[in-house]
Design an enzyme around this catalytic site. Structure first.
Site, mmCIF file in Angstrom:
data_model
loop_
_atom_site.group_PDB
_atom_site.id
_atom_site.type_symbol
_atom_site.label_atom_id
_atom_site.label_comp_id
_atom_site.label_asym_id
_atom_site.label_seq_id
_atom_site.Cartn_x
_atom_site.Cartn_y
_atom_site.Cartn_z
ATOM 1 N N GLU A 27 0.681 -1.011 0.087
ATOM 2 C CA GLU A 27 -0.008 -0.106 0.026
ATOM 3 C C GLU A 27 1.053 1.230 0.084
ATOM 4 O O GLU A 27 1.922 1.249 0.305
ATOM 5 C CB GLU A 27 -0.742 -0.108 1.271
ATOM 6 N N LYS A 66 3.711 3.612 -5.409
ATOM 7 C CA LYS A 66 4.219 2.332 -5.183
ATOM 8 C C LYS A 66 5.728 2.126 -5.601
ATOM 9 O O LYS A 66 6.358 1.245 -5.244
ATOM 10 C CB LYS A 66 3.541 1.222 -5.297
ATOM 11 N N ARG A 105 -6.146 -10.412 -6.899
ATOM 12 C CA ARG A 105 -6.853 -9.118 -6.242
ATOM 13 C C ARG A 105 -8.068 -9.870 -5.399
ATOM 14 O O ARG A 105 -8.955 -10.308 -5.711
ATOM 15 C CB ARG A 105 -7.491 -8.145 -7.241
#
Ligand SMILES: [Zn+2]
Length: 258
Positions: free
Chosen positions: A3, A50, A246
């Site tokens: 994250e 990221k 995901r």
């Protein structure tokens, strides 16, 4: 996928040890390009979504993307490493410190004269910034496929940078939004609310070692088959999206939808 707050925290940890200091050693796994000249100084350590970017004052940039596996450690010179040397992918040493990147799948040097796109060029506004550009995010959302599921759109770093599976699930729960709704079915004000909430949750966790969005932990992420803290229905978990790595957690009662 890390994250945005993880990368931001890595950058904040490395910055005071590296920035303004002359490089005494630099190694990049399988790198054929020359590194910064001896004596150059570290100019900045930034998280861009990221991506973690270490810039040198001769314009060279060390780019790392940590994906699922990578991490940066900071050691004092001479201190024993906590990981195996074979897992090293990049190293930046100054007189007093050694920053070591382990197990990152993407590690590369970029020179200022180099043409061509760089992996972090296309990322959207960073939700970890103090004032993310929500108008640009709205424009990005308007220009993408309106049939895409919101859960996929939130993860798309070209829309806005920083959201991974954790903040995606948490944001959707806080905003009572189904992960499976099509983007086109979500009105503009609600879109903005989603990104504002994601940014707020990320900000809440900058500088923290343990992630917290609701009470002492998380509301739904990692809590499959347990009670929804809001309505006490059973939280569900699904692997879905453009690729099946995901995962979404959601409450079917608080977040009804297709
Ligand atoms: Zn619920």
């Amino acid at each position: 996928m890390p994250e945005g707050d993880t990368l931001w925290n890595h950058a904040a940890h490395l910055r005071p040890a590296l920035v303004g200091h002359a490089v005494t050693d630099l190694r990049v796994h399988r790198n054929r390009k020359r590194g910064p000249r001896p004596g150059v100084k570290v100019e900045g350590v930034e998280a861009a979504g990221k991506h973690l970017l270490i810039t040198f004052d001769d314009g060279v940039i060390l780019h790392t993307h940590l994906q699922m596996t990578g991490e940066w450690h900071l050691y004092r010179a001479g201190q024993r490493w906590r990981n195996e040397r074979g897992a090293m992918r990049a190293l930046v040493a100054t007189k007093d410190h050694v920053a070591v990147c382990f197990a990152a799948p993407t590690v590369a040097l970029y020179h200022p004269a180099e043409a061509g796109p760089r992996p972090w060029d296309r990322i959207g506004p960073d939700l970890c910034h103090a004032e993310p550009d929500f108008d640009s995010i709205a424009a990005n959302l308007a220009a993408t496929g309106q049939a895409r599921q919101i859960a996929d759109v939130l993860l798309d770093q070209t829309m806005a940078a920083g959201i991974g599976n954790v903040y995606k699930s948490e944001t959707l729960w806080f905003c009572r939004q189904s992960p499976f709704a099509e983007l086109g079915a979500i009105e503009n004000q609600k879109r903005r609310t989603l990104y504002q909430r994601a940014s707020g949750l990320l900000h809440q966790n900058l500088g923290r070692s343990r992630r917290q969005t609701f009470r002492n932990g998380l509301a739904v992420y990692g809590r499959g088959r347990r009670d929804c803290p809001r309505c006490h229905s059973i939280i569900r978990r699904i692997e879905h999206g453009d690729d099946l790595v995901r995962v979404s957690y959601w409450c079917p009662r608080c977040q009804p939808g297709p």
